[in-house]
Design an enzyme around this catalytic site. Sequence first.
Site, PDB file in Angstrom:
ATOM      1  N   HIS A 120      12.783  -8.324  46.523  1.00 44.14           N
ATOM      2  CA  HIS A 120      13.203  -7.053  46.704  1.00 44.14           C
ATOM      3  C   HIS A 120      13.490  -6.445  45.275  1.00 44.14           C
ATOM      4  O   HIS A 120      13.995  -7.257  44.346  1.00 44.14           O
ATOM      5  CB  HIS A 120      14.508  -6.918  47.560  1.00 44.14           C
ATOM      6  CG  HIS A 120      15.175  -5.706  48.029  1.00 44.14           C
ATOM      7  ND1 HIS A 120      15.532  -4.705  47.288  1.00 44.14           N
ATOM      8  CD2 HIS A 120      14.739  -4.973  49.052  1.00 44.14           C
ATOM      9  CE1 HIS A 120      15.926  -3.504  47.791  1.00 44.14           C
ATOM     10  NE2 HIS A 120      15.613  -3.837  48.948  1.00 44.14           N
ATOM     11  N   ASP A 197      19.554 -14.312  46.961  1.00 44.59           N
ATOM     12  CA  ASP A 197      19.679 -12.975  47.618  1.00 44.59           C
ATOM     13  C   ASP A 197      19.500 -13.277  49.142  1.00 44.59           C
ATOM     14  O   ASP A 197      18.590 -13.767  49.663  1.00 44.59           O
ATOM     15  CB  ASP A 197      18.482 -12.135  47.207  1.00 44.59           C
ATOM     16  CG  ASP A 197      18.497 -10.879  47.880  1.00 44.59           C
ATOM     17  OD1 ASP A 197      19.261 -10.649  49.019  1.00 44.59           O
ATOM     18  OD2 ASP A 197      17.501 -10.252  47.713  1.00 44.59           O
ATOM     19  N   GLN A 200      18.966 -10.864  53.738  1.00 41.17           N
ATOM     20  CA  GLN A 200      18.304 -10.860  55.053  1.00 41.17           C
ATOM     21  C   GLN A 200      18.584 -12.500  56.022  1.00 41.17           C
ATOM     22  O   GLN A 200      17.793 -12.798  56.776  1.00 41.17           O
ATOM     23  CB  GLN A 200      16.567 -10.944  54.937  1.00 41.17           C
ATOM     24  CG  GLN A 200      16.205  -9.452  54.390  1.00 41.17           C
ATOM     25  CD  GLN A 200      16.541  -8.374  55.281  1.00 41.17           C
ATOM     26  OE1 GLN A 200      16.748  -8.437  56.544  1.00 41.17           O
ATOM     27  NE2 GLN A 200      16.479  -7.148  54.706  1.00 41.17           N
ATOM     28  N   LYS A 223      24.187  -4.989  56.628  1.00 43.44           N
ATOM     29  CA  LYS A 223      23.138  -5.587  57.421  1.00 43.44           C
ATOM     30  C   LYS A 223      23.729  -6.710  58.342  1.00 43.44           C
ATOM     31  O   LYS A 223      23.185  -7.463  58.896  1.00 43.44           O
ATOM     32  CB  LYS A 223      22.214  -6.278  56.470  1.00 43.44           C
ATOM     33  CG  LYS A 223      21.408  -5.209  55.423  1.00 43.44           C
ATOM     34  CD  LYS A 223      20.383  -5.965  54.754  1.00 43.44           C
ATOM     35  CE  LYS A 223      19.916  -5.195  53.631  1.00 43.44           C
ATOM     36  NZ  LYS A 223      18.764  -4.150  53.938  1.00 43.44           N
ATOM     37  N   CYS A 361      10.840  -1.694  49.111  1.00 41.38           N
ATOM     38  CA  CYS A 361      11.410  -1.925  47.913  1.00 41.38           C
ATOM     39  C   CYS A 361      10.953  -3.298  47.318  1.00 41.38           C
ATOM     40  O   CYS A 361      11.526  -4.004  46.962  1.00 41.38           O
ATOM     41  CB  CYS A 361      13.022  -2.038  48.095  1.00 41.38           C
ATOM     42  SG  CYS A 361      13.819  -0.677  48.708  1.00 41.38           S
TER      43      CYS A 361
HETATM   44  N1  PMP Z   1      17.604  -7.921  49.089  1.00 41.09           N
HETATM   45  C1  PMP Z   1      16.831  -7.679  50.282  1.00 41.09           C
HETATM   46  C2  PMP Z   1      16.046  -8.995  50.639  1.00 41.09           C
HETATM   47  C3  PMP Z   1      16.988  -6.861  51.196  1.00 41.09           C
HETATM   48  O1  PMP Z   1      16.352  -6.841  52.303  1.00 41.09           O
HETATM   49  C4  PMP Z   1      17.749  -5.723  50.717  1.00 41.09           C
HETATM   50  C5  PMP Z   1      17.823  -4.432  51.546  1.00 41.09           C
HETATM   51  N2  PMP Z   1      16.742  -4.005  52.120  1.00 41.09           N
HETATM   52  C6  PMP Z   1      18.644  -5.815  49.498  1.00 41.09           C
HETATM   53  C7  PMP Z   1      18.176  -6.833  48.624  1.00 41.09           C
HETATM   54  C8  PMP Z   1      19.186  -4.612  48.971  1.00 41.09           C
HETATM   55  O2  PMP Z   1      20.441  -4.395  49.642  1.00 41.09           O
HETATM   56  P1  PMP Z   1      21.382  -3.292  49.527  1.00 41.09           P
HETATM   57  O3  PMP Z   1      20.770  -1.833  49.810  1.00 41.09           O
HETATM   58  O4  PMP Z   1      22.465  -3.362  50.805  1.00 41.09           O
HETATM   59  O5  PMP Z   1      22.092  -3.440  48.434  1.00 41.09           O
END
Ligand code: PMP
Length: 402
Positions: A120, A197, A200, A223, A361
């Site tokens: 991401h 990270d 998910q 999430k 993203c």
């Molecule tokens: N890493 C991953 C794998 C994600 O799916 C996301 C959210 N789509 C993020 C980071 C970023 O999370 P946040 O926007 O809650 O900071």
Amino acid sequence: MNATIRADFPILSRKVYNRPLVYLDNAATVQKPRCVVEAISQEYYNSNANVHRGVHFLSQQATELHEAARERVRQFINARSTAEIIFTRGTTESLNLLATSAGEAFLKEGDEVVLSQMEHHSNIVPWQLLRDRKGIVIKVCPVTDEGSLDLVALTQLFTPRTRIVSLCHVSNVLGTVNPIREIAAMAHAHGALLCVDAAQSVPHRRVDVQALGCDFLAFSGHKTYGATGIGVLYGREDLLEQMPPYQGGGEMIARVSFERTTYEQLPYKFEAGTPDYVGSHALSVALDYIDSVGLDKIQAHEQQLTAYAIKRLSAINGLRIYGHTPERESVVSFNIAGIHPLDLGTLLDRLGIAIRTGHHCAQPLMTRFGVEGMARASVALYNTREEIDSLCESIERVKKMF
Ligand code: PMP
């Protein structure tokens, strides 16, 4: 499990465009159970006061809730100590904190950080900012056609300058579950640290930081059935001790003078300013909710549903699914020949179906697969087979329009 579970989420019974809502955008954020929403309003109604600094009753109560939440998170991910649990705004802030502070403590010009093609942007850009400040080198582990990390290529990326490996546990696009335990062993054998990270994974499977063997781990409350605006960075205490503060301000100091300031002990050294103490409490209620349903049950349900979605979607002519790894979590990304994902998402929305479209993203991953964007359906504990049927029938309807 679904009828009772769905009743816990009032938003699921609303209509959009006069149609029943089919919410399949859970990888972006999940809906909140009633108990979480009520915990937030109850705290504002009954216990609201700024934490840590007050001698009065309400401040002490709010502080107790906040610190109990830290202990709840510690337990949930099996960290050794609450000193290792830093509250942040979310995964993004956790990773920025890490890149900035660990970058300062452990990396010099020419040192290397290993990322992957499936990251991401929040696990790419903070390291690029560090590269611009410090002249570090970013190396990228490729992703195979089936959507796994190329572990042979990963082994070859290690050099004596490798300091940090930072990878997602579960891809937000492919659903791939990366073999973190193996990678932790690999990183440590090369004298590097591993950051995970887990945005998910924490909502979908048991994450035990000690069993995984990672050094840092980040996830987001929103999430994980909690509120927006709260997240967690787990870090090994001995490493966090060596790292400088990320932001300065109230809460993170021991003593301030214009000549010299000393910092609070962990984890407060990394928590400048008034924390989101309502969000932390709501997160602990969300974690209780998850455990009351049972994370194993949630995982089994989501995996069955994902397998069902893959089976049904694969039967649609012209539909291509990205990611075919044997171990995967609740995300299915796809494209349909001749239909732009944005058009697909917009038309499905009119039929009451919420999916996500675009680059998710993860633009380097889109480039890897030679596409501008993808459509993504992602499930949570409250989704049903009927909703997957509805998605597939609606896709067939949209196809007829083209
Ligand atoms: N890493 C991953 C794998 C994600 O799916 C996301 C959210 N789509 C993020 C980071 C970023 O999370 P946040 O926007 O809650 O900071």
